[in-house]
Design a protein around this motif. Structure first.
Motif, PDB file in Angstrom:
ATOM      1  N   ILE A 121       8.533   9.058   3.492  1.00  0.00           N
ATOM      2  CA  ILE A 121       8.707   9.336   2.066  1.00  0.00           C
ATOM      3  C   ILE A 121       9.371  10.703   1.937  1.00  0.00           C
ATOM      4  N   ARG A 122      10.447  10.761   1.189  1.00  0.00           N
ATOM      5  CA  ARG A 122      11.174  12.024   1.031  1.00  0.00           C
ATOM      6  C   ARG A 122      10.693  12.716  -0.235  1.00  0.00           C
ATOM      7  N   ILE A 123      10.120  13.903  -0.053  1.00  0.00           N
ATOM      8  CA  ILE A 123       9.656  14.722  -1.174  1.00  0.00           C
ATOM      9  C   ILE A 123      10.392  16.055  -1.089  1.00  0.00           C
ATOM     10  N   GLY A 124      11.282  16.308  -2.062  1.00  0.00           N
ATOM     11  CA  GLY A 124      12.077  17.532  -2.001  1.00  0.00           C
ATOM     12  C   GLY A 124      12.909  17.536  -0.739  1.00  0.00           C
ATOM     13  N   GLY A 125      12.763  18.568   0.068  1.00  0.00           N
ATOM     14  CA  GLY A 125      13.508  18.638   1.321  1.00  0.00           C
ATOM     15  C   GLY A 125      12.696  18.194   2.505  1.00  0.00           C
ATOM     16  N   HIS A 126      11.558  17.535   2.275  1.00  0.00           N
ATOM     17  CA  HIS A 126      10.664  17.128   3.359  1.00  0.00           C
ATOM     18  C   HIS A 126      10.698  15.617   3.560  1.00  0.00           C
ATOM     19  N   GLN A 127      10.759  15.218   4.801  1.00  0.00           N
ATOM     20  CA  GLN A 127      10.661  13.811   5.190  1.00  0.00           C
ATOM     21  C   GLN A 127       9.242  13.592   5.705  1.00  0.00           C
ATOM     22  N   LEU A 128       8.407  12.988   4.888  1.00  0.00           N
ATOM     23  CA  LEU A 128       6.980  12.900   5.190  1.00  0.00           C
ATOM     24  C   LEU A 128       6.611  11.500   5.660  1.00  0.00           C
ATOM     25  N   SER A 129       5.889  11.451   6.780  1.00  0.00           N
ATOM     26  CA  SER A 129       5.367  10.183   7.281  1.00  0.00           C
ATOM     27  C   SER A 129       3.879  10.125   6.969  1.00  0.00           C
ATOM     28  N   VAL A 130       3.461   9.030   6.392  1.00  0.00           N
ATOM     29  CA  VAL A 130       2.056   8.883   6.022  1.00  0.00           C
ATOM     30  C   VAL A 130       1.591   7.483   6.414  1.00  0.00           C
ATOM     31  N   SER A 131       0.400   7.406   6.903  1.00  0.00           N
ATOM     32  CA  SER A 131      -0.198   6.105   7.227  1.00  0.00           C
ATOM     33  C   SER A 131      -1.523   6.004   6.499  1.00  0.00           C
ATOM     34  N   ALA A 132      -2.207   4.895   6.695  1.00  0.00           N
ATOM     35  CA  ALA A 132      -3.466   4.686   5.987  1.00  0.00           C
ATOM     36  C   ALA A 132      -4.461   3.970   6.875  1.00  0.00           C
ATOM     37  N   SER A 133      -5.721   4.263   6.626  1.00  0.00           N
ATOM     38  CA  SER A 133      -6.824   3.497   7.212  1.00  0.00           C
ATOM     39  C   SER A 133      -7.408   2.640   6.089  1.00  0.00           C
ATOM     40  N   ILE A 134      -7.737   1.380   6.423  1.00  0.00           N
ATOM     41  CA  ILE A 134      -8.129   0.430   5.381  1.00  0.00           C
ATOM     42  C   ILE A 134      -9.416  -0.267   5.791  1.00  0.00           C
ATOM     43  N   GLY A 135     -10.370  -0.272   4.882  1.00  0.00           N
ATOM     44  CA  GLY A 135     -11.598  -1.038   5.076  1.00  0.00           C
ATOM     45  C   GLY A 135     -11.552  -2.286   4.218  1.00  0.00           C
ATOM     46  N   ILE A 136     -11.710  -3.464   4.838  1.00  0.00           N
ATOM     47  CA  ILE A 136     -11.572  -4.740   4.127  1.00  0.00           C
ATOM     48  C   ILE A 136     -12.916  -5.452   4.071  1.00  0.00           C
ATOM     49  N   VAL A 137     -13.298  -5.878   2.858  1.00  0.00           N
ATOM     50  CA  VAL A 137     -14.495  -6.701   2.669  1.00  0.00           C
ATOM     51  C   VAL A 137     -14.108  -7.882   1.792  1.00  0.00           C
ATOM     52  N   GLU A 138     -14.502  -9.082   2.196  1.00  0.00           N
ATOM     53  CA  GLU A 138     -14.219 -10.288   1.414  1.00  0.00           C
ATOM     54  C   GLU A 138     -15.430 -11.195   1.515  1.00  0.00           C
ATOM     55  N   ARG A 139     -15.906 -11.721   0.371  1.00  0.00           N
ATOM     56  CA  ARG A 139     -17.118 -12.535   0.409  1.00  0.00           C
ATOM     57  C   ARG A 139     -17.266 -13.313  -0.908  1.00  0.00           C
ATOM     58  N   PRO A 140     -18.202 -14.277  -0.937  1.00  0.00           N
ATOM     59  CA  PRO A 140     -18.498 -14.966  -2.206  1.00  0.00           C
ATOM     60  C   PRO A 140     -19.115 -13.987  -3.203  1.00  0.00           C
ATOM     61  N   VAL A 141     -18.860 -14.230  -4.471  1.00  0.00           N
ATOM     62  CA  VAL A 141     -19.386 -13.338  -5.507  1.00  0.00           C
ATOM     63  C   VAL A 141     -20.905 -13.340  -5.524  1.00  0.00           C
ATOM     64  N   VAL A 142     -21.509 -14.443  -5.150  1.00  0.00           N
ATOM     65  CA  VAL A 142     -22.974 -14.531  -5.216  1.00  0.00           C
ATOM     66  C   VAL A 142     -23.650 -13.677  -4.160  1.00  0.00           C
ATOM     67  N   ALA A 143     -22.923 -13.233  -3.152  1.00  0.00           N
ATOM     68  CA  ALA A 143     -23.523 -12.483  -2.046  1.00  0.00           C
ATOM     69  C   ALA A 143     -23.683 -11.020  -2.441  1.00  0.00           C
ATOM     70  N   GLY A 144     -24.897 -10.607  -2.755  1.00  0.00           N
ATOM     71  CA  GLY A 144     -25.161  -9.210  -3.103  1.00  0.00           C
ATOM     72  C   GLY A 144     -24.594  -8.865  -4.457  1.00  0.00           C
ATOM     73  N   GLY A 145     -24.210  -7.604  -4.627  1.00  0.00           N
ATOM     74  CA  GLY A 145     -23.673  -7.143  -5.890  1.00  0.00           C
ATOM     75  C   GLY A 145     -22.493  -6.236  -5.665  1.00  0.00           C
ATOM     76  N   SER A 146     -21.989  -5.654  -6.764  1.00  0.00           N
ATOM     77  CA  SER A 146     -20.822  -4.786  -6.652  1.00  0.00           C
ATOM     78  C   SER A 146     -21.124  -3.544  -5.825  1.00  0.00           C
ATOM     79  N   GLY A 147     -22.354  -3.022  -5.949  1.00  0.00           N
ATOM     80  CA  GLY A 147     -22.722  -1.850  -5.157  1.00  0.00           C
ATOM     81  C   GLY A 147     -22.678  -2.129  -3.668  1.00  0.00           C
ATOM     82  N   ASP A 148     -23.182  -3.316  -3.261  1.00  0.00           N
ATOM     83  CA  ASP A 148     -23.141  -3.689  -1.846  1.00  0.00           C
ATOM     84  C   ASP A 148     -21.697  -3.815  -1.365  1.00  0.00           C
ATOM     85  N   LEU A 149     -20.849  -4.379  -2.202  1.00  0.00           N
ATOM     86  CA  LEU A 149     -19.445  -4.575  -1.826  1.00  0.00           C
ATOM     87  C   LEU A 149     -18.753  -3.232  -1.597  1.00  0.00           C
ATOM     88  N   ILE A 150     -18.976  -2.285  -2.499  1.00  0.00           N
ATOM     89  CA  ILE A 150     -18.361  -0.962  -2.370  1.00  0.00           C
ATOM     90  C   ILE A 150     -18.890  -0.237  -1.132  1.00  0.00           C
TER      91      ILE A 150
END
Length: 719
Positions: free
Chosen positions: A397-426
């Motif tokens: 990503i070019r910002i001003g005069g800088h060529q910046l490389s950025v990556s990401a770490s990702i946590g994935i959760v997928e499940r039926p809605v009936v399993a637990g609640g929103s707090g558990d999912l987060i």
């Protein structure tokens, strides 16, 4: 000018109040200029300024107040209307001016407070304006009712008053017959909706009801036309002749004839479009991130709560928790302005990556983002989303005069809605994000219930360790170190065990790592050292010169503890054990390249007479030049090198050469050698031939209680 004091400010209350007065008057002048001509008031410009000084002072006081309460701003809005500042332009310019001026004059005030004050002022202004309108509406309604009650002469006078109110009123008024056919409309209503009187007379009131109106509005109108109610009020949207939308406060009243039967319908409308749009803007600001324009945490949590509050059969939900790798370095090194631009660029890429889906993209704060799939089709969809995120962030990503490389770490959760609640999912998504970061970053990790259960169990185990020490749930087993030349027990290694009340007997590999992570290893190691030295003194008293020395493992964190030397001195003094009867074992990785203060501690222990051994030698990355300068007595060769010597007459030539080289090296440095993992007579014999002084392993004895060592020593004495 800073309007809020910080801890350590020397300015007194008088100076602070003086600042308020100066800034309030400056704001009042700007305010008076901004709203000049927008509303008719019977005050000169100087009088307006003086009046607004008081309102500005109240607003600043509310912003500074602790605890914060925007009620004063609400009352300011009411006072403006009461003083005849009733134009929508007055409100709009006031809200805009306050946002700009407060931000400039009070930079330390949180944006949330400014928004709250703006909203409260608008709310008070709208409330007072509506009350004013309702009073007008009530006066008109009473005039209509009076007209029905008066005699014919009074009726004519009342009708004249009604006609004057009808014609000159600032609110829109329409009159229809009992069937809803429009009979009349005043000029304000014609201008509000963009129809002429002739066009209005071609309409029915029913045509102004829309499918999008709340059902309560439809039902109230039905009740009124049946004669079941006299009037109703509602906030309703109308559409002008040019297609634009108008929001109104609507009151529809039923006018009855002399016989009490419904005769007319009277509709009165106040245009509140400006206030409605302002509320929409404030609502948008409350639910969106001001930097990136994405949904914020509040909107994300609201959408997620809706999913779980209204569960549907077979419905699934998924989250991708995203954290940028290395963002802090960029932010700290290049400045926050570059960091902000980078966040904006990342937000655009994330939004573009899910543009063709129904996923919500939100910024939770800092460099944390989330993708919410409210109707997930399955785990594969969330994994595909994770891969898309990694792909869109792959290009610099070019910002001003800088060529910046950025990556990401990702946590994935997928499940039926009936399993637990929103707090558990987060929570599970957050845990999974941590897994992704700990596994090397620039990747996604999928939530694993079994792994999570193991880690929760580890956490609970670590949480119970301090109490376990107090309850004496730990104990020490001992394994002999045997002289290969004559089979004598010359030493024993102390091995701590945990007799857990729920999980049973736990070996060191189940809890030593946890103790290292939590720092409890220092306390546990001190307990093991004291317990072992006390037992060694008992053997010394009973067996004299035949008593073995004891070898105790020191964890890396324990070896760095500044109180190590004093602890050893204190324990030796309290137990009466000679320093030469204690050996401390450190792993190769812990002792090699150790800091100068740690080397100093080992040197002090060495000079005291305490033996120092390097455990599992050969498995680390040894600096041999460094090794010769360390205060060490013994090397313990890792059992993996002894494995190839198990079978008599057929030793593994590589293992044999490695062991021989290690023994030769140790002897060249003046050190003795103990081989670990000895399980066969062939190994013991070959190690003795190579020159190893001692062996340790199941061939000689398994770890056991002190009583087992007592029996070995007694047998050895008799022999």
């Amino acid at each position: 000018m800073r309007m809020t004091e910080r801890p350590g400010d020397s300015a007194g209350t008088g100076d602070h109040d003086a600042d308020h007065a100066v800034v309030a008057r400056r704001l009042a002048r700007e305010w008076a200029a901004a709203i000049n001509g927008t509303s008719y008031v019977s005050m000169s410009q100087d009088e307006v300024v003086d009046y607004l000084v008081g309102l500005a002072t109240r607003i600043f006081a509310a912003l500074d107040a602790e605890p914060f309460n925007p009620r004063a701003a609400w009352e300011v809005g009411v006072d403006l209307v009461d003083s005849h500042f009733t134009s929508s332009a007055t409100l709009e310019r006031t809200i805009t001016l306050l946002g700009d001026e407060i931000t400039q004059e009070m930079p330390d005030v949180a944006a949330g407070r400014i928004s709250a004050v703006q909203g409260a002022l608008a709310g008070g202004y709208g409330y007072a304006l509506r009350q004013r309108t309702l009073h007008e509406q009530e006066a008109i309604r009473e005039a209509v009712l009076d007209a029905r009650e008066q005699a014919e002469a009074a009726l004519r006078a009342s009708e004249a008053r009604f006609r004057a109110l009808f014609t000159e009123a600032a609110i829109g008024i329409g009159l229809a017959d009992v069937d809803g056919r429009m009979l009349d409309a005043n000029l304000a209503l014609q201008q509000m909706l963009g129809y002429s009187l002739e066009e209005f007379r071609g309409f029915s009131l029913h045509e102004f009801l829309h499918a999008g109106d709340p059902e309560a509005t439809h039902e109230a109108y039905r009740q009124l036309t049946r004669g079941d109610r006299e009037y109703f009020r509602a906030e309703k949207q109308f559409f002008r002749s040019d297609g634009d939308s108008v929001w109104t406060n609507l009151t529809v009243s039923l006018v009855r004839g002399p016989d009490g039967e419904p005769q007319y319908q009277l509709a009165m409308m106040e245009d509140v479009t400006d206030r409605h749009q302002l509320q929409d803007r404030l609502r948008y600001q409350a639910l969106h991130d001001p930097l990136t324009g994405l949904a914020n945490r509040a909107l994300f949590l609201d959408r997620l709560a809706r999913v779980f509050n209204r569960p549907e059969r077979d419905r699934r939900v998924g989250l991708c928790f995203i954290d940028l790798d290395g963002f802090k370095v960029i932010n700290d090194s290049l400045g926050h302005h570059v960091g902000d631009e980078l966040l904006v660029a990342v937000a655009k890429r994330l939004a573009a990556s899910v543009a063709l889906t129904d996923c919500l993209v939100a910024r939770l704060g800092g460099d944390e983002f989330v993708l919410l799939a409210e109707r997930s089709s399955g785990t594969d969809q969330l994994i595909e989303l994770g891969n898309q995120v990694l792909d869109v962030l792959a290009d610099p990503i070019r910002i001003g005069g800088h060529q910046l490389s950025v990556s990401a770490s990702i946590g994935i959760v997928e499940r039926p809605v009936v399993a637990g609640g929103s707090g558990d999912l987060i929570r599970d998504a957050d845990v999974t994000l941590y897994w992704a970061k700990s596994e090397g970053k620039s990747r996604w990790a999928l939530f694993d219930p079994e792994r999570n259960a193991r880690e929760v169990a580890r956490f609970r185990l670590s949480a119970t360790m301090p109490a376990a020490l107090e309850r004496d749930e730990f104990y020490v087993d001992y394994q002999p170190l045997v002289a290969l030349a004559d089979g004598r027990v010359i030493a024993v290694e102390a091995l701590v065990r945990w007799q857990h009340p729920e999980h049973g007997l736990l070996a060191p590999d189940k809890f030593i790592g946890l103790a290292e992570e939590t720092g409890l290893i220092v306390q546990l190691g001190r307990w093991v050292l004291e317990h072992t030295c006390r037992q060694a003194r008992q053997w010394s008293d009973e067996f004299g010169d035949d008593a073995p020395f004891v070898s105790v493992n020191l964890a890396a964190r324990q070896s760095r503890d500044p109180s190590l030397v004093s602890d050893v001195e204190s324990i030796l003094r309290d137990t009466g054990l000679r320093a030469g009867q204690l050996q401390l074992e450190l792993t190769e990785s812990a002792v090699m390249g150790t800091a100068e203060d740690q080397t100093s501690a080992l040197r002090k222990l060495y000079d005291m007479g305490v033996r120092i051994a390097i455990d599992d030698f050969g498995t680390g990355y040894s600096n041999l030049a460094y090794l010769r300068r360390l205060p060490v007595h013994e090397l313990k060769i890792a059992g993996s090198f002894v494995e190839g010597l198990r079978v008599a007459g057929r030793p593994d030539p590589v293992d044999e050469q490695i062991v021989g080289a290690l023994v030769t090296l140790a002897h060249a440095l003046g050190l003795t050698v103990t081989a670990e993992g000895v399980e066969t007579a062939a190994q013991a014999e070959r190690l003795r031939d190579i020159g190893c002084e001692a062996g340790q392993g199941w061939y000689f004895a398994r770890p056991g209680p002190p009583a087992a060592i007592n029996r070995l020593l007694a047998t050895q004495r008799r022999r």
